[in-house]
Design a protein around this motif. Structure first.
Motif, mmCIF file in Angstrom:
data_model
loop_
_atom_site.group_PDB
_atom_site.id
_atom_site.type_symbol
_atom_site.label_atom_id
_atom_site.label_comp_id
_atom_site.label_asym_id
_atom_site.label_seq_id
_atom_site.Cartn_x
_atom_site.Cartn_y
_atom_site.Cartn_z
ATOM 1 N N LEU B 117 40.394 37.464 28.337
ATOM 2 C CA LEU B 117 40.431 37.195 29.699
ATOM 3 C C LEU B 117 39.137 37.037 30.166
ATOM 4 C CD1 LEU B 117 42.974 39.946 30.424
ATOM 5 C CD2 LEU B 117 43.249 37.209 29.500
ATOM 6 N N ASP B 118 39.526 36.766 31.512
ATOM 7 C CA ASP B 118 37.709 36.636 31.931
ATOM 8 C C ASP B 118 38.120 37.065 33.437
ATOM 9 O OD1 ASP B 118 36.350 35.744 30.556
ATOM 10 O OD2 ASP B 118 36.243 33.531 31.740
ATOM 11 N N PHE B 119 37.086 38.052 33.689
ATOM 12 C CA PHE B 119 37.892 39.066 35.176
ATOM 13 C C PHE B 119 36.717 38.533 35.945
ATOM 14 C CE2 PHE B 119 40.300 41.677 32.396
ATOM 15 C CZ PHE B 119 41.109 42.345 33.399
ATOM 16 N N VAL B 120 37.156 37.728 37.631
ATOM 17 C CA VAL B 120 36.048 37.643 38.064
ATOM 18 C C VAL B 120 35.800 38.239 38.916
ATOM 19 C CG1 VAL B 120 37.532 35.109 37.937
ATOM 20 C CG2 VAL B 120 37.554 37.069 39.698
ATOM 21 N N GLY B 121 35.941 39.507 39.191
ATOM 22 C CA GLY B 121 34.967 40.469 40.109
ATOM 23 C C GLY B 121 35.993 41.645 39.890
ATOM 24 N N VAL B 122 35.862 42.653 40.787
ATOM 25 C CA VAL B 122 36.541 43.458 41.289
ATOM 26 C C VAL B 122 36.844 43.845 42.948
ATOM 27 C CG1 VAL B 122 36.591 45.799 41.458
ATOM 28 C CG2 VAL B 122 35.135 45.286 39.996
ATOM 29 N N ASN B 123 38.588 43.916 42.781
ATOM 30 C CA ASN B 123 38.340 43.873 44.293
ATOM 31 C C ASN B 123 38.712 44.954 44.880
ATOM 32 O OD1 ASN B 123 41.344 43.901 43.214
ATOM 33 N ND2 ASN B 123 41.879 42.090 44.689
ATOM 34 N N TYR B 124 39.309 45.433 44.362
ATOM 35 C CA TYR B 124 39.186 47.028 44.445
ATOM 36 C C TYR B 124 39.504 47.914 43.299
ATOM 37 C CZ TYR B 124 41.958 50.692 46.873
ATOM 38 O OH TYR B 124 41.944 52.137 47.108
ATOM 39 N N TYR B 125 37.817 49.459 43.993
ATOM 40 C CA TYR B 125 37.369 49.882 42.789
ATOM 41 C C TYR B 125 38.741 51.141 43.096
ATOM 42 C CZ TYR B 125 33.426 47.455 42.031
ATOM 43 O OH TYR B 125 32.482 46.417 42.663
ATOM 44 N N LEU B 300 40.154 31.830 56.451
ATOM 45 C CA LEU B 300 41.130 31.084 57.336
ATOM 46 C C LEU B 300 42.136 32.140 56.737
ATOM 47 C CD1 LEU B 300 40.141 28.575 59.152
ATOM 48 C CD2 LEU B 300 41.215 30.957 60.249
ATOM 49 N N ALA B 301 42.772 32.137 55.724
ATOM 50 C CA ALA B 301 44.187 32.076 55.205
ATOM 51 C C ALA B 301 44.437 33.060 55.771
ATOM 52 C CB ALA B 301 44.036 31.800 53.533
ATOM 53 N N ASN B 302 43.694 34.263 55.660
ATOM 54 C CA ASN B 302 43.687 36.048 55.781
ATOM 55 C C ASN B 302 42.234 36.791 56.672
ATOM 56 O OD1 ASN B 302 46.489 35.894 53.563
ATOM 57 N ND2 ASN B 302 44.987 35.345 52.630
ATOM 58 N N GLY B 303 41.764 36.395 56.916
ATOM 59 C CA GLY B 303 40.777 36.685 57.022
ATOM 60 C C GLY B 303 39.742 37.089 55.920
ATOM 61 N N ASN B 304 38.402 37.214 55.929
ATOM 62 C CA ASN B 304 37.182 37.842 55.188
ATOM 63 C C ASN B 304 38.121 39.549 54.535
ATOM 64 O OD1 ASN B 304 37.145 40.639 56.201
ATOM 65 N ND2 ASN B 304 35.300 39.447 58.129
ATOM 66 N N TYR B 305 37.190 40.075 54.390
ATOM 67 C CA TYR B 305 37.466 40.966 52.420
ATOM 68 C C TYR B 305 38.217 42.041 53.788
ATOM 69 C CZ TYR B 305 37.599 45.342 49.079
ATOM 70 O OH TYR B 305 38.229 46.445 48.559
ATOM 71 N N GLY B 306 37.768 42.863 54.221
ATOM 72 C CA GLY B 306 37.457 43.912 55.604
ATOM 73 C C GLY B 306 39.211 43.344 56.167
ATOM 74 N N ALA B 327 34.261 49.318 50.045
ATOM 75 C CA ALA B 327 33.409 49.796 51.746
ATOM 76 C C ALA B 327 31.935 48.460 51.398
ATOM 77 C CB ALA B 327 32.430 51.303 52.103
ATOM 78 N N GLN B 328 31.646 47.688 52.278
ATOM 79 C CA GLN B 328 30.282 47.031 52.122
ATOM 80 C C GLN B 328 29.207 47.961 51.246
ATOM 81 O OE1 GLN B 328 29.668 44.193 51.820
ATOM 82 N NE2 GLN B 328 32.461 42.903 52.730
ATOM 83 N N TRP B 329 28.525 47.270 50.408
ATOM 84 C CA TRP B 329 27.538 47.973 49.838
ATOM 85 C C TRP B 329 25.717 48.294 50.952
ATOM 86 C CZ3 TRP B 329 21.817 45.651 49.903
ATOM 87 C CH2 TRP B 329 21.569 44.488 50.662
ATOM 88 N N THR B 330 26.320 47.599 52.775
ATOM 89 C CA THR B 330 25.343 48.145 53.131
ATOM 90 C C THR B 330 26.052 48.993 53.881
ATOM 91 O OG1 THR B 330 26.803 46.404 54.866
ATOM 92 C CG2 THR B 330 24.567 46.203 53.922
ATOM 93 N N GLN B 331 27.054 49.786 53.728
ATOM 94 C CA GLN B 331 27.885 50.532 54.423
ATOM 95 C C GLN B 331 28.513 52.204 53.355
ATOM 96 O OE1 GLN B 331 29.001 50.007 57.306
ATOM 97 N NE2 GLN B 331 28.152 48.416 57.739
ATOM 98 N N LEU B 334 30.858 49.419 47.025
ATOM 99 C CA LEU B 334 29.972 49.261 46.038
ATOM 100 C C LEU B 334 30.035 47.660 45.796
ATOM 101 C CD1 LEU B 334 32.133 51.689 43.567
ATOM 102 C CD2 LEU B 334 29.576 51.048 43.986
ATOM 103 N N LEU B 335 31.194 47.274 47.000
ATOM 104 C CA LEU B 335 31.483 45.691 47.309
ATOM 105 C C LEU B 335 29.797 44.675 47.382
ATOM 106 C CD1 LEU B 335 34.683 45.313 49.193
ATOM 107 C CD2 LEU B 335 33.959 45.500 47.440
#
Lengths: 418, 341
Positions: B117-125, B300-306, B327-331, B334-335
């Motif tokens: 499999l190829d995991f394309v990223g993490v959408n929830y830690y 536009l489909a559902n808004g951004n990650y937040g 939260a974003q890395w800036t906050q 880990l995102l």
């Protein structure tokens, strides 16, 4: 077909392979065989090449790696540190446990219901008809789920047995607790444990168990010897020696002595922490599966038994009654032995069905072969093809063993024509 | 004879067809031709993927599927949701039944390599936790010695559970279940003392209870569970599309691009990275075989990650998950989306 005398040494032409009756069937069989083999080769080759393209290989090495998961019912010692192979064996043993229990119970119930359907009591016979039709005509999976749901929803949780004034109480003189997880039953415990025989691979047999088996099997052989001696005496003198007390003694006295020597007693389960310990916890998934398989298969066996009994000519029972035999002796001594010849061949199929149907165990989380090798192992290792092939082979071998065993039995009871 | 040759051909073509899918660019072509994205989701986990009363799928993972469909096909509704259990999900993906799997699956080494499999990223830690009934009086996972525990088979949580109890020299009896719904039923009936799965899954399950207050999630988190969407090995182009759709949603939040201000930013944004993301400069979409506006449609489909987080599982929803690690890395989280350039 008229006889056409063929020339003695006709020269062989290639067209004769199709036109000549002598060669035609062979030609086509060879062609079909080549095509089938080519098809099989094509499939295997494609599969191997495509697996390689996907970056997967075909090897069974995963069986020797650490399984990492736990199994709730382990007939042989097993921990998460064991291999996938051992986990699969545990699953196979769980399959065998439910299959053997199911076959025994379904046969007993099936014979009772099948005979009862022919009962002279109108109401009783109709009730049995209802039983057969209900269980035969609904999918097995539903029965398994229904039985399991009933156990889960109706039985109290182990918690209910706690406290000074518990909501539930144990039955059979405080020895058995029914819960929504398992039935806690007492186990046999020994005050003088003779230790165990180690068979390797952490499989052990307690010496006490071996002693009991030896005593019972030995007793059975001695009993046969006594009976044949009695027969010989009767044949010679016409007087049959009294044997019942000898038989009784042979079958019970050694066991009683062993019980006394080992200090065998029941150990009742008791609630410790979250769960009952001390006894044996028979999980509801096993009971639900066993019960559903039993009821479902018994309905089919009942029909087979009924057909077998009906196949015995009426004259047989009339003759038996004319000799003054009571109805149930007529059934046991005259009708059933003859009916067995009709009953056993289809019964083999039912045993096979029951064994294979036990793979529905996954619906109630009973970890059988399908749940271990074909479930968690397959999923954790991603070896779909290997696991499925292995599982198919295992069920095939299992079925062939049951089938050949039953066929041997069938050969012994079937009508011997000399 | 005819029959066997016919069957052989059918079987062989099936095997061939599944390979065609793993080839470069084939998945995108198939999705385009089908004009529908097949997205593997959970059979029903409120907040992550569950059908509502009208049969519309909603949730955190579902939103990703819709964003991907919008990016590729231009319409967030062009998704066919395929419910998968813990046991069937990877087979569904590798056999080509689904194009992408967005089913809170943990990214692990063996799944990435051995399962192809190829995991394309993490959408929830996430991390694995335990839920117990308050009446039980248990306040720590360390008190669960001898307990009966409901566990979904074929999951990483099953392995973690075995490891955790061994490491702490405790015993337990597993009750193997197939789906979250079944686990919920067994847990509610008291057939198990504790239910264990990812902490987010526990929160989602508890939120669906009639009396969430009487169940507590124990403080111990016993594992790392990075959850993310996965695709098959072999079609890197499709992997890129799936990866960068997720990155687009995360980056959009970082740059303050929301479904509300996106039209305005397309016209007025002076931030070069936002311009590249929204396709007003540089034509990033063409590099993956999409048009310039792919990311715009995905956002536009559902808004951004937040926005997706807040709408489905955030603190204003019954599930009530804090952003925490997500939260974003800036906050302080880990995102961290890779740069769009």
């Amino acid at each position: 077909m008229t006889d056409v005398p063929a020339p003695a040494h006709a020269p062989f032409r290639l067209s004769m392979l199709v036109n000549d009756q002598r060669y035609r069937s062979l030609t086509f069989q060879v062609i079909v065989f080549i095509l089938v083999m080519a098809g099989a080769w094509w499939l295997v080759d494609n599969t191997i090449r495509n697996l390689a393209l996907m970056g997967k290989s075909f090897d069974f090495g995963f069986l020797w790696s650490r399984a990492g998961y736990d199994i709730s019912q382990t007939p042989i010692p097993y921990t998460a540190d064991d291999t996938h192979l051992r986990a699969s064996v545990v699953g196979l043993l769980n399959t065998l446990i439910v299959a053997v229990l199911g076959c025994i119970a379904a046969t007993v119930l099936g014979v009772i219901v099948g005979v009862s359907r022919l009962s002279k009591s109108w109401l009783f016979a109709r009730l049995m008809t209802v039983f057969v039709e209900i269980f035969r005509n609904m999918p097995l999976l539903l029965w398994i789920l229904i039985v399991y749901a009933i156990f889960t929803e109706i039985m109290p949780p182990p918690n209910a047995y706690r406290g000074d004034d518990p909501a539930a109480s144990m039955i059979f003189f405080d020895h058995v607790a029914l819960t929504n997880r398992y039935t806690a039953i007492p186990t046999l415990a020994m005050t003088n444990d003779p230790g165990s025989l180690d068979l390797g691979a952490r499989i052990t047999f307690n010496w006490a168990t071996i002693a009991f088996v030896v005593a019972l099997v030995g007793g059975w052989f001695i009993r046969r010897a006594i009976l044949s001696h009695a027969q010989a005496v009767q044949d010679r003198t016409g007087d049959r020696p009294v044997t019942w007390w000898k038989n009784l003694a042979i079958m019970t006295v050694p066991s009683l002595i062993l019980i006394w020597v080992f200090g065998l007693h029941f150990e009742a389960p008791s609630l410790q922490g979250f769960n009952f310990t001390g006894g044996l916890n028979v999980s509801n998934s096993l009971v639900a599966l066993w019960l559903a398989l039993t009821l479902y298969t018994a309905a089919f066996i009942a029909e087979i038994v009924r057909a077998g009994i009906l196949s015995v000519s009426r004259g047989q029972s009339e003759a038996a009654f004319a000799l003054g035999l009571r109805p149930n002796r007529t059934m046991n001594l005259v009708i059933l032995p003859q009916a067995l010849r009709v009953i056993i061949p289809p019964l083999i199929s039912q045993y096979l069905n029951l064994t294979k149907n036990s793979s529905l165990a996954i619906a109630v989380g009973y970890m059988d072969l399908r749940g271990t090798l074909g479930g968690t192992t397959l999923n954790q290792t991603g070896r779909e093809l290997e696991a499925i092939v292995l599982m198919m082979l295992t069920y095939l071998v299992l079925s062939l063993i049951i089938s050949s065993g039953m066929n041997i039995f069938n050969a012994r009871v079937k009508l011997k024509e000399r | 004879m005819k029959k066997s040759v016919f069957l052989g051909t059918v079987a062989a073509t099936t095997v061939l067809a599944s390979v065609a899918m793993a080839q470069e660019g084939a998945t995108l072509a198939q999705v385009m031709e089908r004009d529908e994205l097949n997205c593997g989701v959970n059979t029903g986990l409120v907040g992550f993927a569950a059908p509502d009363a009208n049969g519309n799928w909603t949730g955190f993972d579902v939103a990703y599927c819709r964003a991907l469909a919008a990016a590729v096909l231009g319409d967030p509704e062009k998704v066919s949701f395929v419910p998968t259990t813990g046991q069937t999900r990877f087979t569904a993906l590798s056999s080509g039944e689904v194009d992408v799997l967005a089913r809170n699956s943990t990214w692990t080494y063996s799944r990435d390599t051995d399962l192809a499999l190829d995991f394309v990223g993490v959408n929830y830690y996430d991390g694995q936790g335990f839920m117990v009934n308050r009446e039980l009086g248990v306040t720590s996972a360390k008190e669960l010695d001898g307990a009966t525990i409901c566990i979904q088979t074929g999951t990483t949580t099953e392995l973690n559970l075995a490891d955790y109890f061994r490491a702490n020299q405790m015993d337990y009896t597993p009750v193997n279940i197939d789906s979250n719904a079944e686990g919920e039923q067994q847990y509610m009936a008291g057939a198990c003392d504790a239910y264990t799965t990812d902490a987010s899954g526990l929160a989602a399950t508890r939120a669906a209870f009639a009396d969430p207050e009487s169940h507590i999630i124990l403080p111990e988190i016993i594992s790392k569970e990075p959850l993310g969407p996965a695709v098959r090995h072999g079609d890197n182009n499709w992997g890129d599309i799936a990866r960068w759709t997720l990155n687009a949603l995360i980056a959009a939040e970082e740059y303050g691009v929301t479904s509300r201000n996106i039209e305005e930013l397309v016209r007025s944004s002076t931030n070069p990275e936002v311009q590249r993301l929204l396709g007003t400069t540089d034509e990033l979409g063409a590099m993956m075989g999409l048009d310039a506006e792919w990311a715009r449609r995905a956002i536009l489909a559902n808004g951004n990650y937040g926005e997706i987080f807040a709408a489905n599982i955030g603190e204003q929803t019954p599930i009530g998950l804090a952003r925490g690690l997500n939260a974003q890395w800036t906050q302080g989280g880990l995102l961290y989306a890779q740069p769009f350039r």
